[in-house]
Design an enzyme around this catalytic site. Structure first.
Site, mmCIF file in Angstrom:
data_model
loop_
_atom_site.group_PDB
_atom_site.id
_atom_site.type_symbol
_atom_site.label_atom_id
_atom_site.label_comp_id
_atom_site.label_asym_id
_atom_site.label_seq_id
_atom_site.Cartn_x
_atom_site.Cartn_y
_atom_site.Cartn_z
ATOM 1 N N GLY A 35 2.200 27.470 -25.018
ATOM 2 C CA GLY A 35 2.306 26.036 -25.277
ATOM 3 C C GLY A 35 2.191 25.106 -24.096
ATOM 4 O O GLY A 35 2.069 23.885 -24.279
ATOM 5 N N GLU A 77 3.587 33.854 -23.848
ATOM 6 C CA GLU A 77 2.291 33.976 -24.521
ATOM 7 C C GLU A 77 1.379 32.808 -24.170
ATOM 8 O O GLU A 77 0.935 32.071 -25.058
ATOM 9 C CB GLU A 77 2.512 34.015 -26.040
ATOM 10 C CG GLU A 77 3.446 35.110 -26.522
ATOM 11 C CD GLU A 77 3.926 34.902 -27.962
ATOM 12 O OE1 GLU A 77 3.743 33.797 -28.515
ATOM 13 O OE2 GLU A 77 4.497 35.850 -28.519
ATOM 14 N N GLY A 120 -1.856 30.681 -23.502
ATOM 15 C CA GLY A 120 -3.272 30.781 -23.848
ATOM 16 C C GLY A 120 -4.053 29.692 -23.133
ATOM 17 O O GLY A 120 -4.739 29.941 -22.142
ATOM 18 N N ARG A 121 -3.883 28.470 -23.620
ATOM 19 C CA ARG A 121 -4.603 27.325 -23.075
ATOM 20 C C ARG A 121 -4.417 27.176 -21.558
ATOM 21 O O ARG A 121 -5.362 26.905 -20.825
ATOM 22 C CB ARG A 121 -4.076 26.054 -23.764
ATOM 23 C CG ARG A 121 -4.859 24.799 -23.459
ATOM 24 C CD ARG A 121 -4.131 23.582 -24.021
ATOM 25 N NE ARG A 121 -3.733 23.744 -25.399
ATOM 26 C CZ ARG A 121 -4.468 23.393 -26.463
ATOM 27 N NH1 ARG A 121 -5.637 22.826 -26.284
ATOM 28 N NH2 ARG A 121 -4.019 23.573 -27.693
ATOM 29 N N CYS A 174 -25.300 16.656 -39.407
ATOM 30 C CA CYS A 174 -25.174 15.529 -40.320
ATOM 31 C C CYS A 174 -23.727 15.408 -40.810
ATOM 32 O O CYS A 174 -23.411 15.731 -41.957
ATOM 33 C CB CYS A 174 -26.134 15.738 -41.484
ATOM 34 S SG CYS A 174 -26.106 14.368 -42.614
HETATM 35 C C1 LIG Z 1 -1.411 29.805 -30.241
HETATM 36 C C2 LIG Z 1 -0.223 30.557 -29.872
HETATM 37 C C3 LIG Z 1 0.097 30.781 -28.525
HETATM 38 C C4 LIG Z 1 -0.715 30.207 -27.391
HETATM 39 O O1 LIG Z 1 -0.536 28.819 -27.289
HETATM 40 P P1 LIG Z 1 -1.110 28.008 -26.044
HETATM 41 O O2 LIG Z 1 -0.771 26.595 -26.337
HETATM 42 O O3 LIG Z 1 -2.561 28.243 -26.015
HETATM 43 O O4 LIG Z 1 -0.414 28.508 -24.831
HETATM 44 C C5 LIG Z 1 1.192 31.564 -28.225
HETATM 45 N N1 LIG Z 1 1.976 32.099 -29.213
HETATM 46 C C6 LIG Z 1 1.714 31.896 -30.514
HETATM 47 C C7 LIG Z 1 2.594 32.502 -31.529
HETATM 48 C C8 LIG Z 1 0.614 31.110 -30.890
HETATM 49 O O5 LIG Z 1 0.372 30.906 -32.177
#
Ligand SMILES: *Cc1c(COP(=O)(O)O)cnc(C)c1O
Length: 423
Positions: free
Chosen positions: A239, A275, A277-278, A346
């Site tokens: 997050g 966890e 990601g971004r 479109c």
């Molecule tokens: C999408 C997600 C993440 C990653 O979130 P980011 O904002 O990309 O860090 C981690 N854990 C869970 C359960 C998610 O659904």
């Protein structure tokens, strides 16, 4: 921080001019920087050095095998949300003991496959999922280490489509129900209660919602321990946001995030899992597109480009802002034109940016859409029978295609005509 910079008037990915890649691969294409991926992983992991921590890169942000393996080679684990992602993580060499399985709708064959491989943890999001996992695990003579994903009812104050920790969201188990579901988990065969999991949303640029959630989780851990549960792991989700607008919206640095984590949950002496990601992949990727037409309407000017919403859906899905830079550097004092930058599809929603001031662009000019490394290529589709955008990875002065553009023949071959149409 990223490694896309102008050198001699041309935007480079690390040491490679983007014009070289465009000439070889064609446009549009995604381009990822190895140095940026590695830097982001290291900055995050180093913020927790000295504590028992498992960083599980959230594969759904960017699931190309080359991206997963780049991170896995640095020690990253994987947070996966489907059997497909689990297979990707394993194929990229992530050991099962560094894999955690998230998601609200895990299906029986996916659970069985994950049990077979021996992953580290299942983040369980509902009672029916818990019962199903117990049934499958005990049937296989296995024990699944679980955390329940609790919903702390905290507003992440991010875009509504990426807020996940409020009571009205479909995610996790409510605060009030959690103690009862833990009690149920403790009596189920094939289940080993190991931890608590929380993930309140994505693109958070403020530590306060995290701090509120983690403080609630800490008190939950104490309550669960008092009830006799052996809670040894805390999965604090992902997050952490990234700067999409250069220096205007700077999210908290990982070191500040880590200090807050230690302050709120450090005393519990749990293994800490994350966890992200971004935060790892977002600014490590760009989408390079080509201008097809410059079109001047009654009251606005458009750049019609060869990239579209099917390639990068974030602007239309999340109202996302992406910085857009010409690959040829704008000279100082060069006049700007305000453009809407739109794709060929479109759909009114097919745009990348509105009212953006850029130097005059003409057909054949290349533009880079920045911060497109996360939730970009993974959400691409073939709408309008547009081939999936190829992905390129740069490492210093080298680059290689890590997913080629499919041919039209390969796309059409996927369809089948029924017998009654071929007589
Ligand atoms: C999408 C997600 C993440 C990653 O979130 P980011 O904002 O990309 O860090 C981690 N854990 C869970 C359960 C998610 O659904």
């Amino acid at each position: 921080m990223h490694h896309f910079h102008y050198r001699d008037g041309t935007l480079h990915a690390e040491d490679v001019p983007l014009t070289n890649i465009a000439a070889e691969v064609g446009t549009p294409f995604y381009c990822y920087s190895t140095a940026t991926l590695e830097r982001h992983y290291r900055v995050f992991a180093e913020a927790f050095e000295g504590t028992d921590t498992l960083v599980c890169y959230s594969v759904k942000a960017n699931s190309n095998l080359a991206v997963i393996k780049t991170l896995g080679d640095l020690g990253s684990g994987a947070d996966i949300v489907s059997e497909g992602e689990l297979r990707r993580a394993l194929a990229a060499g992530i050991p099962p003991e560094r894999i955690v399985f998230s998601g609200v709708g895990k299906q029986a064959p996916e659970l069985a496959f994950a049990l077979e491989t021996g992953i580290h943890q299942f983040n369980v999001e509902s009672e029916p999922e818990l019962e199903l996992l117990s049934q499958i695990a005990s049937g296989m003579g296995k024990e699944a280490a679980i955390a329940l994903r609790v919903n702390p009812d905290v507003d992440a104050k991010t875009h509504e489509k990426i807020t996940t920790g409020k009571a009205e969201n479909k995610f996790g188990i409510s605060w009030l129900q959690a103690p009862r579901v833990y009690a149920r988990a403790a009596e189920l065969p094939g289940i080993k209660v190991a931890g608590v999991d929380v993930h309140i949303g994505s693109q958070l640029t403020d530590l306060a919602p995290f701090e509120e959630a983690f403080t609630r989780v800490a008190s939950m851990v104490e309550e669960l321990r008092a009830a006799g549960h052996d809670i040894t792991r805390l999965d604090l989700g992902g997050g952490l946001g990234i700067p999409y607008r250069g220096t205007n919206d700077v999210p908290p640095p990982p070191a500040d995030y880590a200090a807050m984590v230690k302050r709120t949950v450090g005393h519990l002496d749990c293994q800490l899992m994350f966890e992200p990601g971004r935060m790892i992949a977002g600014n490590a990727g760009i989408l390079v597109v080509n201008v097809i037409f410059e079109k001047h309407g009654e009251d606005r000017s458009f750049l019609i480009i060869d990239g579209a919403m099917n390639d990068l859906i974030r602007p239309t899905l999340y109202d996302a802002y992406h910085d857009i830079q010409p690959v040829t550097e704008t000279a100082p004092g060069e006049p700007r034109i305000t453009y809407d930058i739109v794709g060929p599809i479109c759909e009114t929603g097919d745009f990348f940016a509105k009212g953006r001031a850029l130097s005059a662009q003409k057909p054949g000019d290349l533009l880079a859409v920045l911060s497109a490394g996360a939730y970009g290529a993974v959400q691409a589709s073939t709408y309008n029978t547009r081939p999936l955008v190829p992905e390129v990875m740069v490492n210093g002065s080298q680059f290689t295609v890590i997913r080629p553009r499919p041919s039209y023949d390969a796309m059409l071959e996927q369809d089948r005509l029924p017998d009654w149409l071929t007589k």
